[in-house]
Design a protein around this motif. Structure first.
Motif, mmCIF file in Angstrom:
data_model
loop_
_atom_site.group_PDB
_atom_site.id
_atom_site.type_symbol
_atom_site.label_atom_id
_atom_site.label_comp_id
_atom_site.label_asym_id
_atom_site.label_seq_id
_atom_site.Cartn_x
_atom_site.Cartn_y
_atom_site.Cartn_z
ATOM 1 N N THR A 1 -3.221 -1.889 3.091
ATOM 2 C CA THR A 1 -4.320 -1.629 2.148
ATOM 3 C C THR A 1 -5.652 -2.116 2.731
ATOM 4 O OG1 THR A 1 -4.433 -3.735 0.962
ATOM 5 C CG2 THR A 1 -2.695 -2.204 0.287
ATOM 6 N N GLY B 1 0.827 -1.194 0.000
ATOM 7 C CA GLY B 1 0.000 0.000 0.000
ATOM 8 C C GLY B 1 0.865 1.249 0.000
ATOM 9 N N ALA B 2 0.234 2.391 -0.291
ATOM 10 C CA ALA B 2 0.984 3.642 -0.389
ATOM 11 C C ALA B 2 0.129 4.836 0.040
ATOM 12 C CB ALA B 2 1.487 3.837 -1.816
ATOM 13 N N ASN C 1 2.462 -1.160 -4.476
ATOM 14 C CA ASN C 1 1.125 -0.570 -4.518
ATOM 15 C C ASN C 1 0.473 -0.843 -5.862
ATOM 16 O OD1 ASN C 1 -0.792 1.099 -3.052
ATOM 17 N ND2 ASN C 1 -0.520 2.552 -4.720
ATOM 18 N N ARG C 2 -0.842 -1.099 -5.828
ATOM 19 C CA ARG C 2 -1.590 -1.363 -7.060
ATOM 20 C C ARG C 2 -1.323 -0.262 -8.095
ATOM 21 N NH1 ARG C 2 -8.003 -0.914 -6.670
ATOM 22 N NH2 ARG C 2 -7.302 1.107 -5.909
ATOM 23 N N THR C 3 -1.429 1.002 -7.677
ATOM 24 C CA THR C 3 -1.138 2.127 -8.564
ATOM 25 C C THR C 3 0.337 2.498 -8.389
ATOM 26 O OG1 THR C 3 -3.393 2.855 -8.113
ATOM 27 C CG2 THR C 3 -1.947 4.433 -9.241
ATOM 28 N N ARG D 1 1.650 6.035 -7.198
ATOM 29 C CA ARG D 1 1.525 6.368 -5.771
ATOM 30 C C ARG D 1 2.600 5.667 -4.962
ATOM 31 N NH1 ARG D 1 -3.956 5.658 -2.725
ATOM 32 N NH2 ARG D 1 -3.319 7.333 -1.325
ATOM 33 N N GLY E 1 -1.900 7.142 3.244
ATOM 34 C CA GLY E 1 -1.388 7.877 4.400
ATOM 35 C C GLY E 1 -0.834 6.951 5.471
ATOM 36 N N ALA E 2 -1.513 5.844 5.709
ATOM 37 C CA ALA E 2 -1.068 4.913 6.751
ATOM 38 C C ALA E 2 0.274 4.290 6.359
ATOM 39 C CB ALA E 2 -2.112 3.830 6.961
HETATM 40 P P1 ATR Z 1 -5.053 5.487 3.961
HETATM 41 O O1 ATR Z 1 -4.614 6.891 3.687
HETATM 42 O O2 ATR Z 1 -6.092 5.328 4.994
HETATM 43 O O3 ATR Z 1 -3.904 4.558 4.156
HETATM 44 P P2 ATR Z 1 -5.782 5.300 1.142
HETATM 45 O O4 ATR Z 1 -5.014 6.507 0.806
HETATM 46 O O5 ATR Z 1 -7.203 5.225 0.700
HETATM 47 O O6 ATR Z 1 -5.839 4.995 2.681
HETATM 48 O O7 ATR Z 1 -4.964 4.040 0.598
HETATM 49 C C1 ATR Z 1 -5.546 2.821 0.463
HETATM 50 C C2 ATR Z 1 -4.513 1.829 -0.033
HETATM 51 O O8 ATR Z 1 -5.204 0.626 -0.371
HETATM 52 C C3 ATR Z 1 -3.801 2.282 -1.289
HETATM 53 O O9 ATR Z 1 -2.504 1.787 -1.271
HETATM 54 C C4 ATR Z 1 -4.645 1.622 -2.366
HETATM 55 O O10 ATR Z 1 -3.979 1.403 -3.588
HETATM 56 P P3 ATR Z 1 -4.106 2.490 -4.803
HETATM 57 O O11 ATR Z 1 -3.133 3.572 -4.486
HETATM 58 O O12 ATR Z 1 -3.764 1.696 -6.005
HETATM 59 O O13 ATR Z 1 -5.546 2.957 -4.784
HETATM 60 C C5 ATR Z 1 -4.934 0.302 -1.721
HETATM 61 N N1 ATR Z 1 -6.057 -0.368 -2.341
HETATM 62 C C6 ATR Z 1 -7.362 -0.042 -2.251
HETATM 63 N N2 ATR Z 1 -8.134 -0.910 -2.947
HETATM 64 C C7 ATR Z 1 -7.276 -1.827 -3.478
HETATM 65 C C8 ATR Z 1 -7.441 -2.990 -4.302
HETATM 66 N N3 ATR Z 1 -8.661 -3.405 -4.695
HETATM 67 N N4 ATR Z 1 -6.337 -3.681 -4.663
HETATM 68 C C9 ATR Z 1 -5.106 -3.268 -4.257
HETATM 69 N N5 ATR Z 1 -4.888 -2.172 -3.490
HETATM 70 C C10 ATR Z 1 -5.956 -1.473 -3.100
#
Ligand code: ATR
Length: 271
Positions: A188, A127-128, A150-152, A155, A130-131
């Motif tokens: 994530t 994941g990428a 990270n999926r994207t 980011r 805020g957390a």
């Molecule tokens: P926070 O700030 O609370 O950590 P966020 O910014 O919404 O939350 O980040 C959510 C994380 O979950 C991101 O890394 C997001 O990946 P993207 O940057 O690609 O959106 C990840 N995430 C959410 N849905 C996902 C999915 N279906 N598969 C893979 N990663 C996912």
């Protein structure tokens, strides 16, 4: 406890916030120490959250959750960084901002794997958001490298650039990432109860790897379950919630609260 006009009011603000466990945790500690205080969950929906938070100056202290942590830092007169999860009202009426998320995560890691500093050189953060960045910043001085997957991809690259030893791992190459890491931190939403179950490549993990998930609904995420099945050290997300809260409580009241009691109360609330 009797609530009077002298009772100090604390709150967690967020949007949404109705599922927050923070009131259970903090009111438990307030009762443990017979403090004249109460802690509530306050939904804050606003086009101008900075002004809305500034207007909450009747509160003695606030916890701040998604999506208001940046606005909270802006609403504070002094700060530790650009993101605040704790505000404390000072005698002059202004707020001071703090961030206990990163250190709360490290406390939780120490609780679950006391020797993590010796074990964790290469970190993989899933994941990428805020957390993920908060955890990465807290870990950064203690480890060699931190890879964000990270999926994207873009980011992930941004997150990696935000810390000196940040790197990226491709989301479609998680097997390699899992195989190289001493510590894996899942941030994530994929661990959450309403998500389709993700097949994490835990079989590629090193035998001494530590796996932490910051999600606590469910407490035993699919990732932690497979980590435990392989005999790896697995750390659940309640620890971070409790320890960031304990540090907030100490900032407000100058008292280190009982984290074991908090876990019992939170487990009961989750059940
Ligand atoms: P926070 O700030 O609370 O950590 P966020 O910014 O919404 O939350 O980040 C959510 C994380 O979950 C991101 O890394 C997001 O990946 P993207 O940057 O690609 O959106 C990840 N995430 C959410 N849905 C996902 C999915 N279906 N598969 C893979 N990663 C996912």
């Amino acid at each position: 406890m009797t609530i009077t006009a002298a009772t100090k009011v604390y709150a967690v603000i967020g949007d949404p916030v109705s599922h927050s466990l923070s009131p259970v945790m903090h009111n438990g500690w307030i009762a443990d120490h017979s403090l004249d205080a109460v802690y509530v969950a306050l939904q804050l929906t606003s086009d101008d959250p900075v002004a809305a938070i500034e207007a909450l100056n009747g509160f003695a202290g606030l916890n701040v959750t998604v999506p208001h942590k940046e606005a909270a830092a802006k609403a504070a007169s002094r700060n530790e960084g650009a993101v605040a999860n704790v505000l404390r009202r000072e005698d002059d009426g202004t707020f001071s901002g703090f961030n206990t998320d990163g250190l709360g995560f490290l406390d939780s890691l120490t609780e679950g794997a006391p020797d993590w500093r010796a074990r964790a050189r290469r970190v993989l953060i899933l994941g990428a958001g805020g957390a993920a960045i908060g955890v990465g910043q807290a870990l950064s001085p203690h480890v060699d490298t931190i890879h964000f997957a990270n999926r994207t991809a873009e980011r992930g690259e941004q997150a990696a650039r935000s810390i000196p030893n940040g790197r990226t791992t491709r989301w479609d190459d998680l097997e390699r990432g899992f195989g190289h890491a001493d510590l894996i931190v899942q941030t994530t939403i994929l661990s959450m109860a309403d998500q389709a179950e993700m097949e994490w490549p835990v079989s590629f993990c090193r035998p001494n790897a530590i796996i932490a998930d910051i999600v606590y609904r469910p407490l035993e995420t699919a990732l932690l379950e497979s980590a435990r099945a392989r005999g790896l050290t697995a750390i659940d997300g309640l620890g971070m919630l409790i320890h960031q809260g304990a540090r907030a409580f100490e900032i407000w009241f100058g008292i280190k609260p009982d984290v074991v009691k908090a876990r019992q109360r939170l487990l009961a609330a989750l059940a």
